[in-house]
Design an enzyme around this catalytic site. Sequence first.
Site, PDB file in Angstrom:
ATOM      1  N   HIS A  65      -3.345   6.844  -7.464  1.00 20.26           N
ATOM      2  CA  HIS A  65      -2.803   6.926  -5.782  1.00 20.26           C
ATOM      3  C   HIS A  65      -2.315   7.935  -5.984  1.00 20.26           C
ATOM      4  O   HIS A  65      -2.269   8.694  -6.711  1.00 20.26           O
ATOM      5  CB  HIS A  65      -1.944   6.248  -5.898  1.00 20.26           C
ATOM      6  CG  HIS A  65      -1.426   5.729  -4.364  1.00 20.26           C
ATOM      7  ND1 HIS A  65      -1.657   5.569  -4.166  1.00 20.26           N
ATOM      8  CD2 HIS A  65       0.170   5.723  -4.668  1.00 20.26           C
ATOM      9  CE1 HIS A  65      -0.674   5.596  -2.738  1.00 20.26           C
ATOM     10  NE2 HIS A  65       0.658   5.825  -3.002  1.00 20.26           N
ATOM     11  N   CYS A  67       1.992   0.696  -1.784  1.00 23.03           N
ATOM     12  CA  CYS A  67       0.413   1.218  -2.678  1.00 23.03           C
ATOM     13  C   CYS A  67       0.526   0.722  -3.610  1.00 23.03           C
ATOM     14  O   CYS A  67      -0.908   1.829  -4.061  1.00 23.03           O
ATOM     15  CB  CYS A  67       1.183   2.952  -2.782  1.00 23.03           C
ATOM     16  SG  CYS A  67       1.877   3.189  -0.958  1.00 23.03           S
ATOM     17  N   ASN A  85      -2.581  10.136   1.575  1.00 20.89           N
ATOM     18  CA  ASN A  85      -1.828   9.021   1.019  1.00 20.89           C
ATOM     19  C   ASN A  85      -2.051   8.237   1.949  1.00 20.89           C
ATOM     20  O   ASN A  85      -1.466   7.527   3.037  1.00 20.89           O
ATOM     21  CB  ASN A  85      -0.859   8.743   1.003  1.00 20.89           C
ATOM     22  CG  ASN A  85      -0.145   7.718   0.341  1.00 20.89           C
ATOM     23  OD1 ASN A  85      -0.040   6.913   0.571  1.00 20.89           O
ATOM     24  ND2 ASN A  85       1.366   7.367  -0.060  1.00 20.89           N
TER      25      ASN A  85
HETATM   26  O1  UT7 Z   1       3.708   6.414  -1.934  1.00 19.97           O
HETATM   27  C1  UT7 Z   1       5.038   6.562  -2.116  1.00 19.97           C
HETATM   28  C2  UT7 Z   1       4.749   7.195  -0.507  1.00 19.97           C
HETATM   29  N1  UT7 Z   1       5.386   9.015  -1.054  1.00 19.97           N
HETATM   30  C3  UT7 Z   1       5.338   9.375  -2.377  1.00 19.97           C
HETATM   31  O2  UT7 Z   1       5.338   9.872  -2.908  1.00 19.97           O
HETATM   32  C4  UT7 Z   1       6.218  11.444  -2.043  1.00 19.97           C
HETATM   33  C5  UT7 Z   1       6.677  11.597  -2.919  1.00 19.97           C
HETATM   34  N2  UT7 Z   1       7.694  12.797  -2.593  1.00 19.97           N
HETATM   35  C6  UT7 Z   1       7.146  14.259  -2.237  1.00 19.97           C
HETATM   36  O3  UT7 Z   1       5.835  13.999  -2.038  1.00 19.97           O
HETATM   37  C7  UT7 Z   1       7.609  14.812  -1.686  1.00 19.97           C
HETATM   38  O4  UT7 Z   1       8.915  14.794  -2.017  1.00 19.97           O
HETATM   39  C8  UT7 Z   1       7.194  15.749  -0.291  1.00 19.97           C
HETATM   40  C9  UT7 Z   1       5.768  16.320  -0.031  1.00 19.97           C
HETATM   41  C10 UT7 Z   1       7.601  14.274   0.521  1.00 19.97           C
HETATM   42  C11 UT7 Z   1       8.132  17.021   0.116  1.00 19.97           C
HETATM   43  O5  UT7 Z   1       8.218  18.054  -1.323  1.00 19.97           O
HETATM   44  P1  UT7 Z   1       9.627  18.441  -1.800  1.00 19.97           P
HETATM   45  O6  UT7 Z   1       8.995  19.357  -2.409  1.00 19.97           O
HETATM   46  O7  UT7 Z   1       9.865  17.024  -2.987  1.00 19.97           O
HETATM   47  O8  UT7 Z   1      10.367  19.099  -0.733  1.00 19.97           O
HETATM   48  P2  UT7 Z   1      11.657  18.961  -0.507  1.00 19.97           P
HETATM   49  O9  UT7 Z   1      11.814  17.403   0.341  1.00 19.97           O
HETATM   50  O10 UT7 Z   1      12.753  19.036  -1.891  1.00 19.97           O
HETATM   51  O11 UT7 Z   1      11.984  19.560   0.511  1.00 19.97           O
HETATM   52  C12 UT7 Z   1      12.027  20.673   1.132  1.00 19.97           C
HETATM   53  C13 UT7 Z   1      12.351  21.400   1.815  1.00 19.97           C
HETATM   54  C14 UT7 Z   1      13.743  21.177   2.812  1.00 19.97           C
HETATM   55  O12 UT7 Z   1      13.892  22.464   3.488  1.00 19.97           O
HETATM   56  P3  UT7 Z   1      15.170  22.964   2.862  1.00 19.97           P
HETATM   57  O13 UT7 Z   1      16.158  21.530   3.206  1.00 19.97           O
HETATM   58  O14 UT7 Z   1      15.148  23.192   1.356  1.00 19.97           O
HETATM   59  O15 UT7 Z   1      15.459  24.048   3.832  1.00 19.97           O
HETATM   60  C15 UT7 Z   1      13.080  20.315   3.896  1.00 19.97           C
HETATM   61  O16 UT7 Z   1      13.402  19.797   5.077  1.00 19.97           O
HETATM   62  O17 UT7 Z   1      11.270  21.773   2.876  1.00 19.97           O
HETATM   63  C16 UT7 Z   1      11.545  21.454   3.997  1.00 19.97           C
HETATM   64  N3  UT7 Z   1      10.407  20.102   4.305  1.00 19.97           N
HETATM   65  C17 UT7 Z   1       8.803  21.125   5.416  1.00 19.97           C
HETATM   66  N4  UT7 Z   1       9.109  22.440   4.803  1.00 19.97           N
HETATM   67  C18 UT7 Z   1       7.560  22.131   6.144  1.00 19.97           C
HETATM   68  C19 UT7 Z   1       9.996  18.928   3.930  1.00 19.97           C
HETATM   69  N5  UT7 Z   1       9.183  18.503   5.313  1.00 19.97           N
HETATM   70  C20 UT7 Z   1       8.108  19.596   5.654  1.00 19.97           C
HETATM   71  C21 UT7 Z   1       7.200  19.580   5.831  1.00 19.97           C
HETATM   72  N6  UT7 Z   1       7.040  21.234   6.168  1.00 19.97           N
HETATM   73  N7  UT7 Z   1       6.141  19.047   6.801  1.00 19.97           N
END
Ligand code: UT7
Length: 328
Positions: A255, A115, A285
């Site tokens: 980004h 990215c 993204n």
């Molecule tokens: O270009 C670089 C590419 N990547 C990035 O920049 C990604 C950087 N990271 C992020 O943007 C965030 O970490 C995410 C958007 C990927 C995730 O958000 P988060 O607030 O960090 O959520 P999390 O990973 O801590 O997950 C919280 C909960 C989990 O459930 P439990 O374990 O709390 O029951 C996940 O399983 O949300 C769940 N979850 C979802 N729920 C509904 C993860 N993805 C989804 C989804 N829909 N799509």
Amino acid sequence: MTLHRAGILGTGSAVPETILSNQDLENMVETTDEWIVSRTGIRERRIAKPGEATSDYAASAAERALAAAGLSADEIELILCATITPDMLFPATACIVQDRLGATKAAAYDLSAACTGFIYGLATASAFVESGMYKNVLVIGADLVSRITDYTDRATCVLFGDGAGAVVVGRVSEDKGILAFDLGSDGSGAKNLYVPAGGSLNPATSETVEQRLHFIRMGGRDTFKFAVKAMSSSMERAIASAGLSLSDVDVLVPHQANVRIIEAACERTGLPLDKVIINIDKYGNTSAASIPIALDEAVRSGRIHPSDVCVCVGFGGGLTWGAAAIRM
Ligand code: UT7
């Protein structure tokens, strides 16, 4: 030694017509529009049709950048394409674009910094122009991230989209142009964001396909923390090396990975959000394409004016990060 000042002569972008909305994703994986919007800021993303390739969008974005710069393809001496989703492992997508444009006098190669690729490309182009080696360089950031996205993995498939953006870098007068860069990498974080198979380590086999190893793997939370720190400190370093302070910045083009990352990075630096270009709601993204698409839209909509100080900043797989301070 710097012989010439390098600046952006024109911008262009291109995205697929097909929209994949959050509602569409609700029918594919266990997710909700509410979760996606509140955790990422994304409402929809564009997805290329089967049979299309990264070079299709890269070439369209490049044609628009050339038209905006008032240059013809044969005035381009180098084409750099930043991508992690090349048409093929080789030849370089930049070479396919070179042929499509009819840029017969251009050298062409791809650049892989995920990215952050567009910022790395801009720095490379700027060095070529400043040294006098090339007069006009086309820098493209293009990715069809949908091609390496696992649409059974809700943690990643809601994030990504397809598109391309391009700029022409050439000579400008001393009172404007690209003022400073900050680039960095930390390979110890390589496995926070990667595609495990399809390279020399794990060549494609029926097993790698079965195990879904040709799709993006991501440590979401670690990437989030890294991104906030990398974006805020990289933009601060680029602004300082340009001899400017935060209050001199008119526009930030970050980004577009997650609106919460952008907000947190701005809060850390103290940059007001009304100076920030955000279009993640429409495209998600798009990897290397995200900064040049946002830049092009900001230029064309009049959000960026001539003489504005614009800072572009990104982070990505590698891990990598980078920022550029530009007087437009
Ligand atoms: O270009 C670089 C590419 N990547 C990035 O920049 C990604 C950087 N990271 C992020 O943007 C965030 O970490 C995410 C958007 C990927 C995730 O958000 P988060 O607030 O960090 O959520 P999390 O990973 O801590 O997950 C919280 C909960 C989990 O459930 P439990 O374990 O709390 O029951 C996940 O399983 O949300 C769940 N979850 C979802 N729920 C509904 C993860 N993805 C989804 C989804 N829909 N799509």
